[in-house]
Design an enzyme around this catalytic site. Structure first.
Site, PDB file in Angstrom:
ATOM      1  N   ASP A 142       0.818  -1.204   0.000  1.00 13.33           N
ATOM      2  CA  ASP A 142       0.000   0.000   0.000  1.00 13.33           C
ATOM      3  C   ASP A 142       0.855   1.258   0.000  1.00 13.33           C
ATOM      4  O   ASP A 142       1.936   1.302   0.598  1.00 13.33           O
ATOM      5  CB  ASP A 142      -0.897  -0.010   1.247  1.00 13.33           C
ATOM      6  CG  ASP A 142      -1.819   1.180   1.318  1.00 13.33           C
ATOM      7  OD1 ASP A 142      -2.681   1.308   0.440  1.00 13.33           O
ATOM      8  OD2 ASP A 142      -1.672   1.995   2.258  1.00 13.33           O
ATOM      9  N   GLU A 177       0.934  -0.614  -5.101  1.00  8.69           N
ATOM     10  CA  GLU A 177      -0.027   0.454  -5.341  1.00  8.69           C
ATOM     11  C   GLU A 177       0.794   1.742  -5.416  1.00  8.69           C
ATOM     12  O   GLU A 177       1.134   2.334  -4.394  1.00  8.69           O
ATOM     13  CB  GLU A 177      -1.059   0.532  -4.205  1.00  8.69           C
ATOM     14  CG  GLU A 177      -2.174   1.512  -4.516  1.00  8.69           C
ATOM     15  CD  GLU A 177      -2.496   2.478  -3.395  1.00  8.69           C
ATOM     16  OE1 GLU A 177      -3.434   3.262  -3.545  1.00  8.69           O
ATOM     17  OE2 GLU A 177      -1.788   2.469  -2.381  1.00  8.69           O
TER      18      GLU A 177
END
Length: 767
Positions: free
Chosen positions: A414, A467
């Site tokens: 993330d 990401e």
């Protein structure tokens, strides 16, 4: 056994122990030689008396030295022996127990060396809490890194949370503290009581950074857990995974928040347990045809509204859904049903909760002290100090832990962009340039490269997915080629452009035609996942169906085409739960998806379409085998803006090794006759009107058949279909042949050469 303390130092050492300041209480407490005798010292504050019960028999009373330290002398003994302590408290309360200070360390010099260098890739085997047999008895060994602590105690139910009874020894100059506590087992609650060399000196409690289990939030204690008790049944899956590079696999990902996918209405609307989720999710995902589930973070987190993205217990699965071994059972079950499991992982930041990692020993241990580097302005969190070897070791070991201990098939990392740039979300003057004066975070870059190489080396076949929302180059390229070493990267540009286009009224789309073609200019710069993720259906963004323009019929038609576009475009599709049933409400992490919507035919139609898209992807390698190869895609009509039409070819890998020549992004020339391993023609009509006898160029001379049409009645469409299609030998759109077809309104069609029809693949170069 330590060298005996000189007698003139004993009193001072006892005072340090009693004041909870001694870094090595084992040097004072336990059994030690003293001249021609052995001396046993025990620290039992508040006790009325202590009696030593040696393993060789007898009872030896002690005398109280000072501050709760009791001492017994055993004459005629010159070797260490085992013993029990009989501790009497006022009120005739008597306890018999083994002395934690009678045991050797459970950490060796090699472990301390590698941990100090930040190179211990199985750090979880040594730090944390481990049930074990040691010195002939069962108990739990505790170890924690707290380099600026003056002293550390392990406290829990087993010692009445009294920091005086669990003083740990400092094992190294690097700040690792250790204690073996006998006669406790898995299930015991505990924390570390830390007295820092900095600040007020008031002790404070911290959860174990490497705890394998935690209490149910909002409680915050760590829980002793035995990692060795679960027996896996997915050996065949793990063996097969190791033989395939992640980018060579077909992937269709279903993103899931464990707590809100489905809830138990009959039991107060509670979330499913891990076991329940595994059974129901496996049935659903297998039936829908997805290859993987991607789970929002499962490591323990204090605030439910963070969805798991503010982690407090990196090695502990959240207790919200059950026991850690129940999570293993869930993943095991999914594997045995042929479904891969990706888990979101958050190494970019962590919350400031008092029990967690922040200011762990009174100093900035895991984070930067300087808020310009150590505090995240968007999320109110701390930022990891990637330049500190022990911190880097902690994170890399944690990534390996999830793959090793929970058999996850990969990690979606993330907020990578926030790690790469020192000025991410910061104003001028609020960030610290690197040594070259630039904005790149060189320590984070080095960490990510080391992380990805460690995972690839230790667990071939496991996928590392970034990401990353900027144009940072070579995110999914190997480290040896100057990349960050990820296997895949989320294509945020594709997502933004696709949603912007499909949210637009068709009347205006001709002026924004490029939003769906631009992505092909960079489609092969990285190995991409195409996400329609949870981030697009929260924070007042509405649902996917809610974004679509027009009346109800047009909304559903547009959503069908958006989903078909996602599956048809090069890249691996990822869809957040609810998108496949046209969830109308914005996602709420505290409630279930609205499964009752499937009582309505239009919602069932969206679900049927996603199921059909996955089935088509499974059956047609052309839709995935060339995701990362320019030869796998060719435009037919990229510029039909006034018609709102797009047409292209997807190809699977050629039969021979020669492949196709590349003339530009997404404009590969066609292979020679006989080399084409199979293709699909995809045509999108993103205007609300039917187009009859619409001409496109195609490579195949002969019959085509519709293998999927988003306007089919079974998907909730109006039923504008093509019964039979035959191309003619007329050059068009750079192809040798022409096909006339009917294009449904706001629809997409997938066409395949009909192998049962006469004729050959007439493949020619674009004219």
């Amino acid at each position: 056994m330590h060298e005996p303390l000189p007698r003139d130092q004993v009193d001072a050492a006892i005072r340090e122990v009693a004041a909870l300041r001694h870094p090595d209480p084992h040097r004072v407490l336990g059994v030690h030689p003293d001249g021609d005798s052995m001396v046993v010292r025990a620290f039992r504050p508040d006790a009325a008396s202590v009696t030593v019960l040696p393993d060789f028999g007898g009872r030896v009373p002690t005398e109280h030295r000072q501050g709760g330290v009791f001492e017994a002398r055993i004459n005629g003994r010159s070797e260490v022996f085992g013993y029990l302590l009989e501790v009497a408290y006022p009120g005739d309360r008597v306890f018999t127990l083994r002395d934690p200070y009678s045991f050797w360390p459970t950490l060796g010099d090699q472990d301390l060396h590698f941990a100090g260098e930040g190179k211990h890739e199985r750090l979880w085997d040594r730090l944390g809490a481990h049930p074990r047999h040691h010195g002939g008895v069962s108990g739990v060994s505790f170890a924690v890194w707290a380099p600026e602590a003056q002293s550390v105690s392990v406290v829990g139910d087993f010692n009445s949370w009294d920091g005086r009874l669990g003083l740990m020894r400092k094992m190294s100059s690097g700040g690792i503290w250790e204690l073996f506590v006998p006669d406790i087992a898995a299930g015991a609650r505990y924390k570390f009581e830390i007295r820092s060399r900095l600040g007020s000196g008031i002790p404070f409690l911290k959860a174990d950074p490497m705890a394998f289990r935690a209490e149910m939030p909002p409680a915050t204690a760590s829980v002793v857990h035995d990692l060795t008790r679960y027996t896996w049944g997915d050996a065949a899956w793990i063996e097969a995974r190791a033989k395939t590079e992640p980018r060579e696999k077909r992937m269709s990902l279903y993103e899931v928040h464990a707590g809100s996918w489905r809830r138990v209405v009959e039991d107060g609307g509670r979330p499913l347990t891990y076991r329940e989720l595994g059974e129901q999710l496996a049935d659903y995902v297998a039936g829908m045809g997805f290859t993987h589930v991607e789970l929002l973070p499962l490591a323990e987190y204090p605030f439910g509204g963070s969805w798991g993205y503010q982690v407090s217990g990196y090695f502990a699965p959240t207790a919200r859904y059950g026991h850690p071994d129940e999570l293993r059972a869930m993943i095991d079950h999914l594997h045995q049903r042929g479904i891969g499991v990706i888990v979101d992982w958050v190494p970019a930041h962590f919350p400031r909760d008092a029990h967690a990692l922040g200011r762990f020993d009174g100093s900035a241990v895991y984070e930067h002290l300087d808020p310009r580097q150590g505090a995240h302005p968007d999320w109110g969190t701390y930022v990891f100090n990637y330049g500190r070897p022990e911190v880097k070791n902690f994170l890399i070991a944690n990534a390996l832990f999830w793959i090793d201990q929970y058999h996850v098939d990969g990690l979606r990392v993330d907020a990578v962009a926030s790690m790469l740039y020192r000025d991410y979300s910061r104003k001028p003057g609020e960030w610290v340039p690197n040594k070259w004066g630039g904005r790149e975070n060189e320590e984070a870059i080095a960490f990510l490269r080391e992380l990805n190489e460690a995972v690839t080396k230790a667990y071939p076949g496991a996928a590392m997915i970034a990401e990353e929302s900027t144009a940072w180059p070579k995110v999914s390229w190997p480290v040896k080629d100057g990349g960050l070493g990820f296997h895949l990267k989320w294509n945020m540009g594709w997502m933004h452009d696709a949603l912007a286009y499909f949210q637009m009224d068709p009347f205006f789309r001709q002026n924004h035609h490029h939003k769906l073609t631009f992505g092909m200019w960079y489609a092969y710069s990285e190995k991409f996942v195409l996400p329609l993720s949870h981030d697009e259906v929260v924070h007042m963004k509405g649902s996917l169906i809610g974004k679509m323009p027009g009346d109800r019929w047009r909304k559903f038609a547009n959503l069908r085409s958006l989903l078909a576009w996602q599956w048809a475009h090069p890249g691996r599709p990822l869809l957040f739960m609810g998108g496949e049933i046209a969830q109308e409400a914005e996602w709420n992490h505290d409630r279930s998806l609205d499964w009752h919507l499937l009582e309505k035919p239009e919602h069932r139609g969206i679900q049927a379409l996603v199921r059909a898209l996955n089935a088509l992807q499974r059956e047609e390698k052309a839709l995935w085998e060339g995701d990362d190869d320019p030869a796998g895609f060719q435009w037919i009509q990229p510029d039909a803006a006034q018609a709102n039409v797009y047409a292209f070819i997807r190809r699977k890998k050629p039969v021979t090794a020669s492949g196709a020549a590349v003339t530009g992004p997404g404009t590969a020339t066609a292979p020679s006759p006989g080399e084409d391993g199979g293709h699909l023609v995809v045509v999108a009509n993103l205007s609300p009107v039917v187009k009859r006898d619409y001409a496109i160029g195609v490579p195949h001379l002969g019959n085509y058949r519709e293998v999927l049409n988003t306007d089919a009645g079974e998907f909730g469409g109006s039923g504008v279909m093509n019964a039979s299609l035959t191309s003619s030998a007329e050059k068009r759109d750079g192809q040798q042949n022409t096909l006339l077809l009917t294009l449904p309104p706001l629809g997409m069609v997938f066409l395949k050469p009909d192998p049962t029809a006469a004729g050959e693949e007439a493949i020619g170069s674009p004219s």
